[in-house]
Write a protein that holds these residues in place. Structure first.
Motif, short mmCIF file in Angstrom:
data_model
loop_
_atom_site.label_atom_id
_atom_site.label_comp_id
_atom_site.label_asym_id
_atom_site.label_seq_id
_atom_site.Cartn_x
_atom_site.Cartn_y
_atom_site.Cartn_z
N VAL A 12 0.97 -1.05 0.22
CA VAL A 12 0.11 -0.27 0.02
C VAL A 12 0.66 1.08 0.32
CG1 VAL A 12 -1.67 0.94 1.36
CG2 VAL A 12 -1.51 -1.26 0.84
N GLY A 13 1.33 1.54 -0.66
CA GLY A 13 2.16 2.79 -1.57
C GLY A 13 1.10 4.48 -2.10
N PRO A 14 1.47 4.63 -2.40
CA PRO A 14 0.82 5.77 -2.89
C PRO A 14 0.17 4.90 -4.57
CG PRO A 14 2.35 6.62 -2.68
CD PRO A 14 2.65 5.19 -2.76
N PHE A 15 0.19 4.33 -5.25
CA PHE A 15 -0.09 3.87 -6.37
C PHE A 15 -1.19 3.06 -6.15
CE2 PHE A 15 3.85 4.50 -8.83
CZ PHE A 15 3.75 5.93 -8.99
N ASN A 16 -1.71 1.38 -5.42
CA ASN A 16 -2.26 0.95 -4.65
C ASN A 16 -3.11 1.67 -3.72
OD1 ASN A 16 -1.47 -1.25 -6.06
ND2 ASN A 16 -0.66 -2.39 -4.47
N LEU A 17 -2.55 2.66 -2.67
CA LEU A 17 -3.56 3.20 -2.09
C LEU A 17 -4.73 4.46 -3.37
CD1 LEU A 17 -4.29 4.34 0.54
CD2 LEU A 17 -3.60 6.41 0.02
N GLY A 18 -4.53 5.04 -4.40
CA GLY A 18 -4.93 5.19 -5.15
C GLY A 18 -5.88 3.80 -5.70
N LEU A 19 -5.23 2.77 -6.17
CA LEU A 19 -6.44 1.68 -6.73
C LEU A 19 -7.47 1.45 -5.57
CD1 LEU A 19 -6.72 0.13 -8.73
CD2 LEU A 19 -5.20 -1.76 -7.74
N ALA A 20 -7.31 1.69 -4.05
CA ALA A 20 -8.13 0.94 -3.44
C ALA A 20 -9.29 2.68 -3.19
CB ALA A 20 -7.84 1.03 -2.28
N ALA A 21 -8.64 3.69 -3.58
CA ALA A 21 -9.83 4.75 -3.09
C ALA A 21 -11.00 4.86 -4.61
CB ALA A 21 -8.49 6.31 -3.49
N LEU A 22 -10.57 4.61 -5.40
CA LEU A 22 -10.77 4.34 -6.78
C LEU A 22 -11.35 2.93 -7.14
CD1 LEU A 22 -8.35 5.68 -9.54
CD2 LEU A 22 -10.35 6.73 -8.57
N LEU A 61 -3.86 10.68 -5.50
CA LEU A 61 -5.01 9.26 -5.76
C LEU A 61 -5.82 9.37 -6.65
CD1 LEU A 61 -4.83 8.79 -1.48
CD2 LEU A 61 -2.86 8.08 -3.17
N VAL A 62 -6.41 10.26 -6.85
CA VAL A 62 -7.75 10.27 -7.92
C VAL A 62 -8.27 10.78 -9.04
CG1 VAL A 62 -9.40 8.54 -6.10
CG2 VAL A 62 -9.48 11.35 -5.59
N THR A 63 -7.62 11.99 -8.65
CA THR A 63 -8.28 13.41 -9.53
C THR A 63 -8.05 12.96 -10.65
OG1 THR A 63 -7.82 15.58 -7.89
CG2 THR A 63 -8.28 15.63 -10.49
N MET A 64 -7.11 12.46 -11.21
CA MET A 64 -7.26 12.46 -12.64
C MET A 64 -7.68 12.04 -12.81
SD MET A 64 -5.08 14.71 -13.46
CE MET A 64 -4.77 14.59 -15.00
N ALA A 65 -8.70 10.79 -12.75
CA ALA A 65 -9.77 9.74 -12.78
C ALA A 65 -11.18 10.08 -12.92
CB ALA A 65 -9.41 8.12 -12.25
N ASP A 66 -10.84 10.30 -11.48
CA ASP A 66 -12.54 11.02 -10.94
C ASP A 66 -12.10 12.42 -10.32
OD1 ASP A 66 -15.07 11.41 -10.06
OD2 ASP A 66 -14.69 9.13 -8.56
N PRO A 67 -12.46 13.37 -10.58
CA PRO A 67 -12.05 14.77 -9.99
C PRO A 67 -13.46 14.87 -9.24
CG PRO A 67 -12.04 14.96 -12.34
CD PRO A 67 -12.67 13.87 -12.81
N THR A 68 -14.80 14.11 -9.20
CA THR A 68 -15.56 14.35 -7.74
C THR A 68 -15.14 13.53 -6.47
OG1 THR A 68 -17.40 12.26 -9.09
CG2 THR A 68 -16.84 14.85 -9.62
N SER A 69 -14.06 12.31 -7.10
CA SER A 69 -13.77 11.34 -5.53
C SER A 69 -13.92 12.32 -4.49
CB SER A 69 -12.54 10.53 -6.08
OG SER A 69 -12.33 10.19 -4.63
N PRO A 70 -14.61 11.87 -3.23
CA PRO A 70 -14.62 12.27 -1.68
C PRO A 70 -12.49 11.96 -1.29
CG PRO A 70 -15.47 10.14 -1.92
CD PRO A 70 -15.26 10.71 -3.23
#
Length: 464
Positions: A12-22, A61-70
């Motif tokens: 769980v580094g930034p890349f997989n943390l972003g995957l978990a958030a998405l 972690l998420v904006t470039m995939a989902d700018p509306t992400s919490p």
């Protein structure tokens, strides 16, 4: 073993943390992420006060995939009452400590993360095709997980070149000698390094520059000296012009993957300035600090050596039995071909990180290239019939997009599309104004008829 996850992340580094958030809001993704640590921590040994990350806040972690992400960085700022101060600051680049706090904030809001799980085996159930992951808790208790897809996000490990690695081993035999450490462990050793009276920083990128700048601030004839050695021909800044940034794009990744391995190896070295250079502001700040400290004829105990490589190193103990001594680095100048010895009492190697096939992955499960490295396909699969994925360590196959935080959300969108069989987040196919390669071009010596590259394999065509 009765539950089969759709997605399991290892690390769980930034890349997989972003995957978990998405993955979190997707009803058709049952996910779990395992990490050996007790909680999220990002480069703690380089969390220098005032240092910033080298990409804008949109590369969260998420904006470039989902700018509306919490789970966005702006949502973090709003919730922590820092949105207006960040706005007034008028800088796109978050503090490194701030980015780490943001990631920990996101991690605290995800119930799919399992800390304290040291993954010891990843294998495949040949009957079902599922991947079976074994982890151990701190007390040795084993846990077994089953998943349709596994994403290896174990990141990279600090590496010292041969002479410095041998020197670090030698230093461990002399506890009273000065530290020989990788920059990843700089902060815990900073006081001990400075206390030796003479520190040499070896390396060429942002970490080397940050360590040198930090030690330079208190350098004086009465305190300590600090020297900086890099084998790069100059102290080069990161190239950050807009058309160059277009190389972190799906189009350039397609172009890079189509190149022969030997050419990719050359480009990997030539393109270091695109993601391993020093921020221009820091280069200027170092010069300004040297100018300020040398004003009115004051001595600044420092030497900066470029195009210089450490080719050998040894420890020379002082007379007596106290275990102290000096490190002698044999330096070689690339252009001149000359060598000289450099004496120092401590060494920081900001010499990069390496990756490979994790030891816990079953033999034959990962696809390998002709050099024995993980052969990552265009869609980030790397074996097990397309069920094993890799994130963040595919620079040798995908180029400059691999380590880029800003491209991680795109890569995670591709992985989630494979897990779900749909496109939960829009995957941009073209973002660049420029064209990489030559449309209609033909190899030298080929007939004059128009030539085009071969069609990609079906698995790669999905994200081409």
């Amino acid at each position: 073993m009765t539950r089969t996850y759709d997605l399991l992340g290892v690390g769980v580094g930034p890349f997989n943390l972003g995957l978990a958030a998405l993955a979190d809001p997707l009803d058709d993704v049952d996910a779990v992420f395992l990490d050996r640590r007790d909680g999220f921590s990002w480069h703690p040994g380089m969390m220098l006060e005032g240092s910033t990350i080298q990409v804008p806040f949109l590369a969260d972690l998420v904006t470039m995939a989902d700018p509306t992400s919490p789970f966005s960085f702006l949502a973090f700022l709003k919730e922590t009452g820092r949105l207006y101060p960040f706005y007034i600051r008028e800088s796109f680049y978050p503090l490194r400590a701030e980015y780490d706090a943001y990631c920990r904030w996101a991690a605290d809001r995800l119930d799919t993360l399992r800390w304290g799980r040291d993954v010891v085996a990843v294998d495949r159930d040949e009957e079902s095709g599922d991947l079976v992951v074994t982890a151990r808790l701190a007390d040795g208790t084993p846990e077994t997980y089953r998943a349709r897809h596994v994403v290896l996000g174990v990141g990279t490990t600090p590496q010292l070149p041969g002479p410095l690695a041998a020197l670090a081993t030698e230093a461990a035999r002399h506890p009273s000698a000065g530290p020989v450490v990788h920059s990843a462990d700089y902060l815990p050793h900073r006081d001990a390094l400075a206390a030796t009276g003479a520190v040499t920083v070896v390396g060429s990128g942002q970490s080397a520059a940050e360590v040198y700048r930090d030690l330079l601030e208190d350098a004086s004839p009465d305190a300590h000296r600090v020297d900086w050695v890099t084998r790069s021909p100059r102290f080069f800044p990161m190239e950050y012009t807009k058309l160059t940034l277009e190389m972190t794009s799906p189009e350039y990744t397609d172009h890079y993957r189509a190149l022969p391995t030997e050419l990719r190896e050359i480009l990997g070295r030539e393109q270091r300035a695109l993601y391993k250079g020093i921020s221009g502001d820091l280069v200027d700040d170092i010069y300004d600090a040297l100018y300020r400290k040398s004003a009115l004829g004051r001595e600044v105990p420092t030497t900066l050596l470029s195009d210089t490589e450490v080719v050998a190193a040894r420890f020379e103990p002082t007379a007596g039995a106290d275990g102290t001594g000096e490190y002698v680095l044999t330096l070689r100048h690339g252009q001149l071909g000359t060598t000289a010895e450099h004496r120092t009492r401590a060494v920081v190697g900001a010499t990069g990180y390496g990756s490979g096939v994790p030891a816990f992955v079953a033999p034959g499960l990962v696809d390998l290239d002709e050099l024995g490295r993980v052969d990552v396909a265009r869609d980030y699969t790397a074996g097990a019939g397309g069920r094993l994925h890799v994130g963040g360590t595919e620079a040798h196959t995908h180029g400059v997009t691999a380590p880029d935080l800003g491209f991680a959300a795109w890569r995670n969108s591709v992985i989630l599309a494979q897990v779900t069989g749909r496109e939960p987040y829009a995957i941009e196919r073209r973002i660049a104004f420029q064209t990489f390669g030559l449309p209609g071009g033909r190899p030298d010596g080929a007939p004059s008829a128009a030539w085009s590259p071969p069609e990609p394999a079906a698995a790669e065509r999905e994200v081409a």
